[in-house]
Design an enzyme around this catalytic site. Structure first.
Site, mmCIF file in Angstrom:
data_model
loop_
_atom_site.group_PDB
_atom_site.id
_atom_site.type_symbol
_atom_site.label_atom_id
_atom_site.label_comp_id
_atom_site.label_asym_id
_atom_site.label_seq_id
_atom_site.Cartn_x
_atom_site.Cartn_y
_atom_site.Cartn_z
ATOM 1 N N THR A 19 0.812 -1.377 -0.044
ATOM 2 C CA THR A 19 0.218 -0.020 -0.077
ATOM 3 C C THR A 19 0.887 1.325 -0.070
ATOM 4 O O THR A 19 0.731 1.992 -0.951
ATOM 5 C CB THR A 19 -0.804 -0.013 1.017
ATOM 6 N N VAL A 20 1.588 1.464 1.208
ATOM 7 C CA VAL A 20 2.392 2.666 1.026
ATOM 8 C C VAL A 20 3.698 2.629 0.070
ATOM 9 O O VAL A 20 3.811 3.885 -0.461
ATOM 10 C CB VAL A 20 3.008 2.928 2.362
ATOM 11 N N LYS A 110 6.142 1.787 12.646
ATOM 12 C CA LYS A 110 6.043 1.908 14.045
ATOM 13 C C LYS A 110 6.322 0.772 15.062
ATOM 14 O O LYS A 110 6.947 1.137 16.082
ATOM 15 C CB LYS A 110 4.884 2.548 14.387
ATOM 16 N N GLU A 134 8.122 10.287 9.750
ATOM 17 C CA GLU A 134 7.134 10.981 10.052
ATOM 18 C C GLU A 134 6.012 10.143 9.706
ATOM 19 O O GLU A 134 5.038 10.256 10.243
ATOM 20 C CB GLU A 134 6.984 12.225 9.091
ATOM 21 N N GLY A 139 -0.060 8.940 10.112
ATOM 22 C CA GLY A 139 -0.127 9.130 8.363
ATOM 23 C C GLY A 139 0.310 10.556 7.955
ATOM 24 O O GLY A 139 1.449 10.778 8.351
ATOM 25 N N ILE A 141 -0.285 13.665 8.870
ATOM 26 C CA ILE A 141 -0.179 14.692 9.869
ATOM 27 C C ILE A 141 1.287 14.553 10.258
ATOM 28 O O ILE A 141 1.913 13.657 10.809
ATOM 29 C CB ILE A 141 -1.044 14.430 11.115
ATOM 30 N N GLY A 192 -7.168 -0.359 2.536
ATOM 31 C CA GLY A 192 -5.765 -0.247 2.675
ATOM 32 C C GLY A 192 -5.290 0.543 4.224
ATOM 33 O O GLY A 192 -4.187 1.048 4.429
ATOM 34 N N ASP A 206 -1.401 -1.012 17.545
ATOM 35 C CA ASP A 206 -0.798 0.096 16.580
ATOM 36 C C ASP A 206 -0.930 1.367 17.256
ATOM 37 O O ASP A 206 0.108 2.178 17.233
ATOM 38 C CB ASP A 206 -1.678 0.127 15.452
ATOM 39 N N LYS A 210 2.402 4.043 18.473
ATOM 40 C CA LYS A 210 2.455 5.382 17.983
ATOM 41 C C LYS A 210 2.700 6.325 19.257
ATOM 42 O O LYS A 210 3.344 7.325 19.375
ATOM 43 C CB LYS A 210 1.060 5.890 17.231
HETATM 44 P P1 NAP Z 1 1.701 -4.051 2.888
HETATM 45 O O1 NAP Z 1 0.745 -3.472 1.880
HETATM 46 O O2 NAP Z 1 1.550 -5.229 3.565
HETATM 47 O O3 NAP Z 1 3.196 -4.050 1.825
HETATM 48 C C1 NAP Z 1 4.249 -4.664 2.558
HETATM 49 C C2 NAP Z 1 5.210 -4.799 1.271
HETATM 50 O O4 NAP Z 1 6.383 -5.286 1.795
HETATM 51 C C3 NAP Z 1 5.070 -5.900 0.394
HETATM 52 O O5 NAP Z 1 5.173 -5.358 -1.014
HETATM 53 C C4 NAP Z 1 5.603 -7.050 0.476
HETATM 54 O O6 NAP Z 1 6.126 -7.717 -0.640
HETATM 55 C C5 NAP Z 1 6.920 -6.109 1.245
HETATM 56 N N1 NAP Z 1 7.446 -7.338 2.197
HETATM 57 C C6 NAP Z 1 7.232 -7.724 3.249
HETATM 58 N N2 NAP Z 1 8.031 -8.563 4.158
HETATM 59 C C7 NAP Z 1 9.056 -8.700 3.093
HETATM 60 C C8 NAP Z 1 10.464 -9.337 2.974
HETATM 61 N N3 NAP Z 1 10.629 -10.029 4.276
HETATM 62 N N4 NAP Z 1 11.219 -9.034 2.011
HETATM 63 C C9 NAP Z 1 10.938 -8.438 0.902
HETATM 64 N N5 NAP Z 1 9.843 -7.729 0.861
HETATM 65 C C10 NAP Z 1 8.849 -7.992 1.835
HETATM 66 O O7 NAP Z 1 2.204 -2.946 3.969
HETATM 67 P P2 NAP Z 1 1.785 -1.558 4.143
HETATM 68 O O8 NAP Z 1 0.301 -1.294 4.246
HETATM 69 O O9 NAP Z 1 2.330 -0.715 2.743
HETATM 70 O O10 NAP Z 1 2.533 -0.902 5.275
HETATM 71 C C11 NAP Z 1 4.039 -0.722 5.077
HETATM 72 C C12 NAP Z 1 4.649 -0.007 6.464
HETATM 73 O O11 NAP Z 1 4.133 1.345 6.436
HETATM 74 C C13 NAP Z 1 4.361 -0.749 7.661
HETATM 75 O O12 NAP Z 1 5.382 -0.508 8.622
HETATM 76 C C14 NAP Z 1 2.978 0.062 8.219
HETATM 77 O O13 NAP Z 1 2.676 -0.314 9.690
HETATM 78 C C15 NAP Z 1 3.109 1.092 7.850
HETATM 79 N N6 NAP Z 1 2.274 2.313 7.722
HETATM 80 C C16 NAP Z 1 1.080 1.894 6.896
HETATM 81 C C17 NAP Z 1 0.050 2.813 6.690
HETATM 82 C C18 NAP Z 1 -1.161 2.269 5.891
HETATM 83 O O14 NAP Z 1 -2.110 3.137 5.912
HETATM 84 N N7 NAP Z 1 -1.184 1.216 5.326
HETATM 85 C C19 NAP Z 1 0.144 3.887 7.298
HETATM 86 C C20 NAP Z 1 1.163 4.343 7.876
HETATM 87 C C21 NAP Z 1 2.382 3.421 8.180
HETATM 88 P P3 NAP Z 1 5.167 -8.761 -1.389
HETATM 89 O O15 NAP Z 1 4.560 -7.596 -2.205
HETATM 90 O O16 NAP Z 1 6.066 -9.440 -2.371
HETATM 91 O O17 NAP Z 1 4.590 -9.470 -0.568
HETATM 92 N N1 HSE Z 2 -3.275 0.568 10.400
HETATM 93 C C1 HSE Z 2 -2.781 1.897 10.572
HETATM 94 C C2 HSE Z 2 -4.148 2.839 10.978
HETATM 95 C C3 HSE Z 2 -2.221 2.464 9.535
HETATM 96 O O1 HSE Z 2 -5.182 2.290 10.751
HETATM 97 O O2 HSE Z 2 -3.936 3.907 11.349
HETATM 98 C C4 HSE Z 2 -1.476 3.881 9.741
HETATM 99 O O3 HSE Z 2 -0.591 3.891 10.463
#
Ligand code: NAP
Ligand code: HSE
Length: 434
Positions: A19-20, A110, A134, A139, A141, A192, A206, A210
């Site tokens: 997603t990110v 986080k 950040e 997110g 903010i 997402g 989560d 934070k």
């Molecule tokens: P996600 O959609 O699950 O994507 C994770 C990605 O990382 C996938 O592409 C996956 O590869 C890859 N990956 C995971 N483990 C791996 C490994 N061991 N080796 C290589 N690649 C690996 O996660 P996300 O929602 O983008 O979140 C990513 C980070 O941002 C997390 O720390 C989350 O807490 C943080 N975050 C997310 C949000 C949100 O709104 N989603 C907001 C703020 C912070 P594959 O595609 O091959 O599976």
């Molecule tokens: N899963 C987290 C949320 C993503 O819903 O706030 C952003 O950190």
């Protein structure tokens, strides 16, 4: 210190194409000219690390995809590693190895920072490197940069906020559209917002991570996730939401960090907040962070707390900031600086007002018995509603005065054992402006 005019391209590797990571890749591909102006150099995505590089990934240049970390860590031309995989391992190893190889780091992780922030911060300090995060809190903010820079001179005493988009989305849908908890969670996952394991969202973990990160930055002391008291939204029912509304409140999952004379309080739990409070109207995936400092007074920040493009925007801001530091050779300028050793209070030492909903026998004297137990344990009653149900059961909803958690728990334990109390159906803390 002058600008490094030689460097016209800064190479980055993105770990993760989810997603990110996908959002960051899109932003970098779509605004090249604008970003060059902002960053002072072209930003080139040299590698994207994924688990399965052979998988079809629309929009990606296949040549950049790899599943081999060695392709990144051993490439001296890669200046910045942008960690967007999530989880502790291998993210921790990759971040530490990147720092030891002289690379800068941006992350949204986080989980990692709330547990190993000190180790990562020390590695960054030792290597005079940037580790910017950040997007890890609330997110899009801006909260980490304000805490470290704009408000560096503010003695922050309180941070309270809605810092999880998934649970705020669920509670908003349950409250405003009557959607079921399960449907709202499924929709938040589709959008997402949710973590790979949404238990982390709905159980308050989560948000707890934070809170640990914000408290460390605000109070300049080490706070790790395991010290944060966490309680999620899984026990909140439509009845709780309805009664809260009758009393003039909405229910939100709040993260709270307070610096008090007897230690710091760090906790996450659902709370009834008055309908006219500035956080009450913050719905859907929006987050809001309220800060109070001695000289600065109150500051409230509101924005999207989760989702592809809002989160990617925060990550991109960090990448651009690191590029500027690289070009002016001043990486590591804003360091992790936890120079205090403050005690973290146990939840039993904290105080709150409580909402308690119970099913009791519908006969004379029961309310007086219950009030007696509360009173004997030092729990005052502020408001009460009683509704007769079917047969011999009445639903009793009480809002207490402010009381120590320990006293309240002692009282509810006794109430739970009374023959006239059939069930304690809900207990939620209530906002109290102290
Ligand atoms: P996600 O959609 O699950 O994507 C994770 C990605 O990382 C996938 O592409 C996956 O590869 C890859 N990956 C995971 N483990 C791996 C490994 N061991 N080796 C290589 N690649 C690996 O996660 P996300 O929602 O983008 O979140 C990513 C980070 O941002 C997390 O720390 C989350 O807490 C943080 N975050 C997310 C949000 C949100 O709104 N989603 C907001 C703020 C912070 P594959 O595609 O091959 O599976
Ligand atoms: N899963 C987290 C949320 C993503 O819903 O706030 C952003 O950190």
């Amino acid at each position: 210190m002058g600008k490094n005019e030689e460097k016209s391209v800064i190479n980055i590797a993105i770990l993760g194409a989810g997603t990110v990571g996908g959002g960051v890749y899109k932003l970098l591909s779509g605004q090249k000219d604008e970003i060059r102006q902002q960053a002072g150099a072209d930003i080139c995505v040299k590698k994207v690390l994924v688990r399965d590089a052979s998988k079809e990934r629309p929009g990606y240049d296949r040549a950049v995809l790899t599943s081999d970390w060695a392709d990144i860590v051993n490439d001296d031309d890669i200046d910045i590693v942008v960690e967007l995989m999530g989880g502790i391992e291998p993210a921790k190893t990759y971040v530490l190895e990147a720092l030891s190889k002289g690379k800068q780091v941006v992350t949204a992780n986080k989980d990692l920072l709330a547990q190993y922030g000190e180790e990562i911060g020390e590695a960054a300090n030792m290597n005079s490197a940037d580790v910017l995060y950040e997007a890890a809190v609330a997110g899009v903010i801006p909260i980490i940069r304000p805490l470290k820079q704009s408000l560096a001179g503010a003695e922050i005493t309180e941070i309270m906020g809605i810092v999880n988009g998934t649970t705020n989305y669920i509670l908003t849908q349950m409250s405003e559209t009557g959607m079921s908890y399960e449907d709202a969670l499924a929709r938040a996952t589709e959008l997402g917002y949710a973590e790979a394991d949404p238990t982390a969202d709905v159980e308050g973990l989560d948000a707890g991570r934070k809170v640990a990160i914000m408290a460390s930055n605000a109070f300049h002391t080490k706070v790790v996730f395991s010290q944060v008291y966490t309680e999620g939204i899984t026990k909140i029912t439509a009845d709780d939401i309805r009664y809260a509304r009758e009393f003039g409140y909405v229910i939100k999952l709040l993260g709270v960090a307070r610096n008090t004379d007897s230690g710091i309080e760090v906790k996450v739990h659902p709370m009834l907040i008055p309908q006219n409070h500035s956080l009450a109207g913050v719905g859907g995936s929006f987050n809001a962070v309220f800060l109070h400092g001695k000289a600065m007074d109150d500051v409230t920040l509101v924005g999207r707390g989760a989702g592809e493009m809002p989160t990617a925007t925060a990550v991109l801001g960090d990448i651009i900031d690191v590029c500027r530091d690289i070009l002016f050779d001043c990486c590591g300028r804003v360091r992790r600086n936890c120079y205090k050793k403050l005690r973290v209070k146990d939840i039993s030492e904290c105080e709150s007002k409580f909402f308690i909903r119970m099913q009791a026998k519908d006969r004379p004297g029961v309310l007086a018995n219950i009030a007696g137990v509360l009173g004997n344990n030092g729990v005052g009653i502020s408001q009460v509603v009683q509704r007769s149900g079917n047969g011999d059961t009445a639903e009793l909803v009480i809002i207490t005065d402010r009381v120590a958690e320990k006293n309240f728990n002692d009282a509810t334990e006794i109430l739970g054992g009374m023959s006239v109390v059939k069930e304690i159906s809900g207990v939620i803390r209530v906002y109290d402006n102290v």
